[in-house]
Write an enzyme that holds these catalytic residues in place. Structure first.
Site, mmCIF file in Angstrom:
data_model
loop_
_atom_site.group_PDB
_atom_site.id
_atom_site.type_symbol
_atom_site.label_atom_id
_atom_site.label_comp_id
_atom_site.label_asym_id
_atom_site.label_seq_id
_atom_site.Cartn_x
_atom_site.Cartn_y
_atom_site.Cartn_z
ATOM 1 N N GLU A 170 0.799 -1.209 0.016
ATOM 2 C CA GLU A 170 0.293 0.030 0.066
ATOM 3 C C GLU A 170 0.851 1.179 0.076
ATOM 4 O O GLU A 170 0.761 2.188 0.786
ATOM 5 C CB GLU A 170 -1.104 0.146 1.091
ATOM 6 C CG GLU A 170 -1.974 -1.277 1.130
ATOM 7 C CD GLU A 170 -2.918 -1.389 2.120
ATOM 8 O OE1 GLU A 170 -2.803 -0.426 3.188
ATOM 9 O OE2 GLU A 170 -3.869 -2.293 2.394
ATOM 10 N N GLU A 286 -5.099 -11.169 -1.695
ATOM 11 C CA GLU A 286 -6.140 -11.084 -0.741
ATOM 12 C C GLU A 286 -7.466 -10.993 -1.051
ATOM 13 O O GLU A 286 -8.539 -10.389 -0.443
ATOM 14 C CB GLU A 286 -5.764 -9.712 0.113
ATOM 15 C CG GLU A 286 -4.219 -9.489 0.536
ATOM 16 C CD GLU A 286 -4.040 -8.287 1.299
ATOM 17 O OE1 GLU A 286 -4.887 -7.650 1.871
ATOM 18 O OE2 GLU A 286 -2.775 -7.921 1.471
HETATM 19 C C1 XIL Z 1 -6.063 -7.275 8.031
HETATM 20 C C2 XIL Z 1 -6.271 -8.233 8.685
HETATM 21 O O1 XIL Z 1 -7.072 -9.280 8.167
HETATM 22 C C3 XIL Z 1 -6.915 -8.099 10.147
HETATM 23 O O2 XIL Z 1 -6.906 -9.162 10.707
HETATM 24 C C4 XIL Z 1 -6.105 -7.019 11.027
HETATM 25 O O3 XIL Z 1 -6.701 -6.439 11.708
HETATM 26 C C5 XIL Z 1 -5.951 -5.817 9.934
HETATM 27 O O4 XIL Z 1 -5.357 -6.323 8.645
HETATM 28 N N1 XIL Z 1 -4.700 -5.036 3.404
HETATM 29 C C6 XIL Z 1 -3.760 -5.787 3.936
HETATM 30 C C7 XIL Z 1 -3.951 -6.746 5.028
HETATM 31 O O5 XIL Z 1 -2.655 -5.819 3.189
HETATM 32 O O6 XIL Z 1 -2.759 -7.005 5.997
HETATM 33 C C8 XIL Z 1 -5.218 -6.678 5.807
HETATM 34 O O7 XIL Z 1 -5.292 -7.520 6.629
HETATM 35 C C9 XIL Z 1 -6.310 -6.204 4.935
HETATM 36 C C10 XIL Z 1 -6.001 -5.022 3.990
#
Ligand code: XIL
Length: 373
Positions: A170, A286
């Protein structure tokens, strides 16, 4: 006449049934989808896993090993999990998960991010919070040293165990600019926007330090919203091309794909085409698909909506396969296992994943599988 009416009613019922998948058997019947995703795919298929479930919930960990061949630790390889007070490393929880992974590949997430990190340690170490604050040059030099130390320690510790890393997560704000303290909220105690101090050079530095620590790991730049924000997508691709032109080792791009039923399919297609045109590896890092994006209260996951979700999963996987050449497919990872384990579950307001809370496959699973076959 009576007979005609009867026939007409019967025909209308038939038509109605065809329109409503809750009446006829679903096109994506999960009970018929017995094949494991990992066996049907020619690329790695992964799930994000969390500490408690992966280590202490056998139905969860067995399911992961049955259907997937790759995992990403949902939180345990983030800076906040590994870096403690005074900048000391604690690998114990992540190591426990790595040791339990068996033959599953491990995708490392993430070396640099602006959140979920030991921000107060780094701010103090770099002189950001000292009074008077250090000069911009001093801050940049000290952060650079911390960046090298941190990436070296983490990527070095997992050398040979983690086969790829999200080196930076990000990096871009929604307007396509590199993040800084104006376009990114700095209010959280875990927030430190590295690129505010190191600028565009953060890219070359982070990738170089990761390559030094583990020369054989595949190195990725990861971001979100690329399917719906072409400005951000183009800016990320320009940045990647800049790194390549400088001779920096960057192997791939990760597109998070936290999407919903309403996400534009045209946007998804054009994103995959543009990512593939870079010649780099492309990874869906993701994936999850919201069915109740407006978070309406009292929402119910009807068979018809579950079917639409299955179609969207199928579309994403099909689009990936048809737009990304096989040599560039690094894989698809779903961000969680059963709906309740999703970061977007909101106590039962949404159902973004492939399994219900009893670990049954949803139509979404059948949709994913159908695209693989
Ligand atoms: C999220 C996790 O799923 C949660 O458990 C945590 O509280 C916050 O982060 N983008 C990303 C991930 O790159 O690392 C994030 O994961 C979701 C958004």
């Amino acid at each position: 006449m009576k007979q005609h009416l009867l026939f007409l009613t019967w025909a209308l019922v038939l038509i109605a049934c065809e329109k409503d998948p809750s009446v006829l058997p679903s096109e994506h019947d999960p009970s018929a989808a017995s094949e494991a995703l990992k066996d049907a795919a020619s690329f790695p298929v992964g799930a994000a896993v969390n500490y408690n479930n992966f280590l202490a919930n056998p139905p969860y960990s067995n399911l992961v090993k049955r259907d997937f061949n790759s995992i990403t630790l949902e939180n345990e390889m983030k800076n906040a999990s590994l870096v403690k007070g005074g900048g000391v490393f604690d690998f114990s929880r992540a190591d426990a998960m790595v040791n339990a992974a068996g033959s599953l590949q491990i995708f490392g997430h993430t070396l640099v991010w602006h959140t979920q990190q030991a921000a107060s340690y780094y701010k103090a170490a770099a002189g950001i919070t000292s009074s008077p604050a250090a000069s911009q040059e001093e801050i940049a030099a000290k952060l650079d040293a911390e960046l090298r130390r941190t990436i070296g320690a983490i990527a070095g510790h997992y050398k040979g165990k983690v086969q790829a890393w999200d080196v930076i997560n990000e990096l871009f704000a929604d307007n396509g600019a590199i993040r800084n303290n104006s376009n990114t909220s700095t209010s959280g105690s875990d927030v430190l926007v590295w690129s505010h101090y190191l600028g565009r050079d953060l890219g070359a530095k982070a990738f170089q330090y990761a390559a030094e620590a583990d020369p054989s790991a595949k190195l990725f730049l990861n971001d979100y919203g690329l399917e719906s924000n072409p400005v951000k997508l183009d800016s990320l691709i320009a940045f990647v091309n800049e790194l390549k032109a400088k001779g920096v080792k960057i192997d791939g791009i990760g597109t998070q794909m936290h999407i919903s039923l309403n996400t534009s399919r045209t946007g998804i297609e054009s994103m995959f085409k543009k990512l593939a045109a870079t010649g780099l590896l492309v990874r869906v890092s993701e994936l999850d698909i919201l069915v109740n994006p407006s978070s309406a209260t009292g929402f119910v996951l009807t068979p018809a909506i579950a079917e639409s979700q299955a179609e969207m999963y199928q579309f994403v996987v099909q689009s990936y396969i048809s737009n990304v050449p096989s040599s560039q497919r690094h894989g698809i990872t779903v961000w969680g296992v059963m709906d309740a384990s999703s970061w977007r579950y909101q106590n039962g307001k949404d159902f973004p994943l492939l399994y219900d809370n009893e670990f049954n496959k949803k139509p979404a699973y059948a949709g994913f599988l159908k695209a693989l076959n």
